[in-house]
Design a protein around this motif. Structure first.
Motif, mmCIF file in Angstrom:
data_model
loop_
_atom_site.group_PDB
_atom_site.id
_atom_site.type_symbol
_atom_site.label_atom_id
_atom_site.label_comp_id
_atom_site.label_asym_id
_atom_site.label_seq_id
_atom_site.Cartn_x
_atom_site.Cartn_y
_atom_site.Cartn_z
ATOM 1 N N LEU A 14 0.861 -1.196 0.000
ATOM 2 C CA LEU A 14 0.000 0.000 0.000
ATOM 3 C C LEU A 14 0.888 1.233 0.000
ATOM 4 C CD1 LEU A 14 -2.716 1.443 0.242
ATOM 5 C CD2 LEU A 14 -2.588 1.119 2.728
ATOM 6 N N LEU A 18 0.943 3.885 -2.837
ATOM 7 C CA LEU A 18 0.525 5.274 -2.579
ATOM 8 C C LEU A 18 1.650 6.221 -2.943
ATOM 9 C CD1 LEU A 18 -1.363 4.737 0.794
ATOM 10 C CD2 LEU A 18 -2.354 5.434 -1.392
ATOM 11 N N PHE A 56 -11.266 8.289 15.180
ATOM 12 C CA PHE A 56 -11.468 7.849 13.800
ATOM 13 C C PHE A 56 -12.137 6.480 13.917
ATOM 14 C CE2 PHE A 56 -11.198 8.219 9.492
ATOM 15 C CZ PHE A 56 -9.969 8.238 8.840
ATOM 16 N N HIS A 58 -13.362 3.201 11.565
ATOM 17 C CA HIS A 58 -13.527 2.450 10.319
ATOM 18 C C HIS A 58 -14.464 1.287 10.621
ATOM 19 C CE1 HIS A 58 -10.218 4.742 8.641
ATOM 20 N NE2 HIS A 58 -10.374 4.126 7.477
ATOM 21 N N GLU A 69 -10.289 -3.448 6.222
ATOM 22 C CA GLU A 69 -11.240 -2.771 5.331
ATOM 23 C C GLU A 69 -10.877 -2.954 3.865
ATOM 24 O OE1 GLU A 69 -7.808 -0.172 5.637
ATOM 25 O OE2 GLU A 69 -8.928 -1.437 7.062
ATOM 26 N N TRP A 70 -9.718 -3.574 3.578
ATOM 27 C CA TRP A 70 -9.322 -3.806 2.179
ATOM 28 C C TRP A 70 -9.597 -5.242 1.744
ATOM 29 C CZ3 TRP A 70 -5.557 -1.534 -1.598
ATOM 30 C CH2 TRP A 70 -5.502 -0.131 -1.521
ATOM 31 N N HIS A 117 -16.648 3.408 2.604
ATOM 32 C CA HIS A 117 -15.224 3.188 2.339
ATOM 33 C C HIS A 117 -15.072 2.762 0.878
ATOM 34 C CE1 HIS A 117 -11.061 1.766 3.053
ATOM 35 N NE2 HIS A 117 -11.075 2.746 3.911
ATOM 36 N N HIS A 118 -13.920 2.205 0.495
ATOM 37 C CA HIS A 118 -13.645 1.916 -0.914
ATOM 38 C C HIS A 118 -14.600 0.876 -1.492
ATOM 39 C CE1 HIS A 118 -10.232 4.151 0.248
ATOM 40 N NE2 HIS A 118 -9.369 3.176 0.457
ATOM 41 N N TYR A 161 -16.101 10.483 6.997
ATOM 42 C CA TYR A 161 -15.105 9.995 6.041
ATOM 43 C C TYR A 161 -15.910 9.558 4.820
ATOM 44 C CZ TYR A 161 -11.908 6.479 3.951
ATOM 45 O OH TYR A 161 -11.118 5.730 3.093
ATOM 46 N N TRP A 216 -14.197 14.100 5.286
ATOM 47 C CA TRP A 216 -12.818 13.606 5.261
ATOM 48 C C TRP A 216 -12.693 12.701 4.041
ATOM 49 C CZ3 TRP A 216 -8.925 9.975 5.679
ATOM 50 C CH2 TRP A 216 -7.796 10.271 6.472
ATOM 51 N N ASP A 218 -11.006 10.488 0.932
ATOM 52 C CA ASP A 218 -9.899 9.531 0.799
ATOM 53 C C ASP A 218 -10.041 8.810 -0.532
ATOM 54 O OD1 ASP A 218 -8.617 6.843 2.990
ATOM 55 O OD2 ASP A 218 -7.637 8.154 1.538
ATOM 56 N N TRP A 221 -5.982 9.120 -4.601
ATOM 57 C CA TRP A 221 -4.674 8.619 -5.029
ATOM 58 C C TRP A 221 -4.835 7.409 -5.958
ATOM 59 C CZ3 TRP A 221 -5.925 4.187 -2.772
ATOM 60 C CH2 TRP A 221 -6.573 4.227 -1.528
ATOM 61 N N ASN A 249 -7.573 13.445 2.321
ATOM 62 C CA ASN A 249 -6.412 12.571 2.563
ATOM 63 C C ASN A 249 -5.818 12.148 1.231
ATOM 64 O OD1 ASN A 249 -4.643 11.055 4.290
ATOM 65 N ND2 ASN A 249 -5.749 9.203 3.657
ATOM 66 N N HIS A 251 -2.749 13.042 0.348
ATOM 67 C CA HIS A 251 -1.287 12.938 0.496
ATOM 68 C C HIS A 251 -0.551 13.958 -0.364
ATOM 69 C CE1 HIS A 251 -2.376 9.227 2.419
ATOM 70 N NE2 HIS A 251 -2.717 8.607 1.317
ATOM 71 N N GLU A 264 -1.336 10.932 7.080
ATOM 72 C CA GLU A 264 -1.702 9.586 7.521
ATOM 73 C C GLU A 264 -0.496 8.868 8.118
ATOM 74 O OE1 GLU A 264 -3.072 5.426 5.433
ATOM 75 O OE2 GLU A 264 -3.863 7.308 4.604
ATOM 76 N N TRP A 296 -7.001 -0.328 10.282
ATOM 77 C CA TRP A 296 -8.089 0.651 10.341
ATOM 78 C C TRP A 296 -9.400 -0.086 10.624
ATOM 79 C CZ3 TRP A 296 -6.225 5.487 10.422
ATOM 80 C CH2 TRP A 296 -4.995 5.757 9.794
HETATM 81 O O1 FHN Z 1 -6.989 2.913 1.849
HETATM 82 C C1 FHN Z 1 -7.285 3.713 2.946
HETATM 83 C C2 FHN Z 1 -7.263 2.908 4.200
HETATM 84 O O2 FHN Z 1 -8.148 1.850 4.076
HETATM 85 C C3 FHN Z 1 -7.653 3.808 5.344
HETATM 86 O O3 FHN Z 1 -8.952 4.304 5.138
HETATM 87 C C4 FHN Z 1 -6.673 4.950 5.437
HETATM 88 C C5 FHN Z 1 -7.108 5.918 6.539
HETATM 89 O O4 FHN Z 1 -6.433 7.082 6.438
HETATM 90 N N1 FHN Z 1 -6.573 5.689 4.187
HETATM 91 C C6 FHN Z 1 -6.335 4.887 3.008
HETATM 92 C C7 FHN Z 1 -4.907 4.556 2.849
HETATM 93 O O5 FHN Z 1 -4.239 5.760 2.597
#
Ligand code: FHN
Length: 446
Positions: A14, A18, A56, A58, A69-70, A117-118, A161, A216, A218, A221, A249, A251, A264, A296
């Motif tokens: 990751l 990233l 935070f 998740h 979470e992935w 989330h994703h 988020y 928030w 995310d 990227w 987020n 980056h 992060e 997370w």
């Molecule tokens: O892919 C996400 C990860 O699952 C988590 O949510 C973090 C939290 O900051 N942000 C991502 C990875 O940069």
């Protein structure tokens, strides 16, 4: 392959991924170029900086598998396979009052929870898509509504988020760097994804839950060169709730329209994680996020809990770098929270009840952070946080203010000091049993 090795590989994969995406971000992706933060927004930024410490969270259908979470991506699952997960998600033990009270007992002033989330699954009652908790789970209730009401009741600010990356929606097309063939059709409407789907859900989150601290973001990227229509999305958020803070987020260096810069797993400017920018805004409030264990989302194999003292030192170092700390927990699918998280957060709360004066409402400085420790300041006080120093005397660089008095925060004991043009020497009290932070309060002429 051991679990530890697998998660280390996943984390490094990751981080490498990233880091690679950050380098190829195109700066010309649109932003709210004419953005002038409203007076309410500037006030909200100051209040955000004063809060210093947030929880935070998740939490999602992925929590059922207890593998972070992935899991959808890491197991390269098909959409049809993952689509079965919501039927196992029935958090009958979820109690908003317990969650908010825990954050409060830890000394946290705000909560940032994954509204989606994703995996694209909405943890709220969305009319934009039925891929949500009310329509797809036996639970059929909206936990974000309960949480928002309880946060308003207990005076805790709530942030949502929101993942811009979506592994489930066919219109998230062209796919991004994290893509795998999960069965989605080979075409999709990117503009519809952004303008109808995403902005539609953001409108719900900023309309149906009362005053919200902010969004928030995310996942940008995943498609560094895409046009994410940020000008439209940021303007929409600032129109619906002018005081809502946009915390991306991505980056990257902040863009017009963004209200907070977040880092992060790193302090501002430090890039040990490998994907954070080293650029630190001097205009925007800063935040640093991290996990209370190693993951997370809930991961049943993760017992790498940080100690309460580690969290306290992390919080102090963040404050000394003029930053908030957003500390993450991954609740169980049942809605209960791991007792290991509870005991640590309550211990931090005890610590904050004694040391909070040197954290809340402060700003970093005036003495730059160092390995020895950091300083924070508020009105006529400068708090010297001795975190890593064993010698009896601590020599610090000069400060502009004349020191009138020095005392130990914890017991009020008078601290001997000498102040000359070339610096300040403090007689540091010996550390008492595992004291995470020895705080010396300097009263200075302003
Ligand atoms: O892919 C996400 C990860 O699952 C988590 O949510 C973090 C939290 O900051 N942000 C991502 C990875 O940069």
């Amino acid at each position: 392959m051991t679990k530890a090795l697998q998660s280390a590989l996943e984390k490094s994969a990751l981080a490498v991924f990233l880091a690679a995406t950050v380098l190829s971000f195109n700066r010309n992706a649109s932003a709210q170029t004419d953005y002038k933060p409203s007076p309410e927004n500037l006030q909200a930024r100051r209040e955000f900086q004063d809060m210093k410490f947030g929880m935070f969270i998740h939490w999602g259908v992925y929590s059922v598998l207890g593998d972070g979470e992935w899991v959808f991506h890491n197991r390269k699952l098909k959409i049809d396979e993952y689509n079965r997960l919501p039927m196992f998600f029935d958090p009958e033990k979820f109690d908003a009052r317990t969650w908010v009270s825990l954050a409060k007992s830890a000394g946290m002033k705000y909560i940032t929870i994954t509204s989606r989330h994703h995996d694209g699954f909405a943890m709220f009652d969305s009319k934009v898509s039925d891929w949500n908790i009310v329509q797809r789970t036996p639970y059929k209730k909206d936990p974000l509504k309960m949480l928002a009401d309880e946060c308003h009741r207990q005076g805790i600010k709530l942030f949502f988020y929101y993942s811009q990356l979506d592994w489930h929606n066919p219109d998230y097309y062209p796919r991004g760097a994290t893509n795998w063939d999960n069965g989605r059709p080979g075409q999709g409407d990117w503009n519809a994804y952004l303008d109808t789907y995403m902005d539609g859900q953001l409108t719900e989150l900023l309309t149906n839950y009362g005053p919200i601290g902010g969004i928030w973001f995310d996942g940008m990227w995943d498609k560094p060169n895409a046009d994410w229509h940020l000008d439209k999305t940021y303007a929409l958020i600032h129109k619906l709730q002018p005081a809502a803070l946009i915390i991306p987020n991505h980056h990257q260096t902040p863009r017009p329209g963004e209200d907070v810069q977040t880092f992060e797993r790193d302090l501002p400017g430090q890039n040990t994680a490998g994907f954070n920018t080293e650029y630190v805004s001097t205009q925007l409030p800063l935040e640093s996020s991290d996990t209370l264990n190693d993951n997370w989302g809930f991961n049943i194999g993760d017992s790498k809990y940080k100690s309460a003292a580690e969290v306290e030192r992390r919080l102090v170092r963040a404050a000394g770098n003029d930053s908030n700390l957003l500390m993450n927990i991954g609740p169980y699918p049942s809605g209960e929270i791991d007792p290991q998280f509870v005991t640590r957060l309550q211990a931090v709360g005890q610590w904050m009840s004694k040391y909070g004066e040197s954290i809340y409402g402060t700003r970093g400085g005036p003495i730059p952070a160092g390995d020895w420790g950091v300083t924070t300041r508020k009105e006529d006080k400068i708090y010297v946080h001795v975190l890593n120093w064993s010698a009896p005397l601590l020599a610090l660089p000069p400060i502009p203010n004349k020191v009138a008095a020095a005392r130990s925060l914890i017991d009020g004991a008078v601290i001997e000091f000498t102040q000359k043009g070339d610096g300040l020497i403090l007689k540091v009290p010996p550390a008492k049993n595992e004291e995470a932070d020895r705080v010396i309060v300097l009263t200075v002429a302003r």
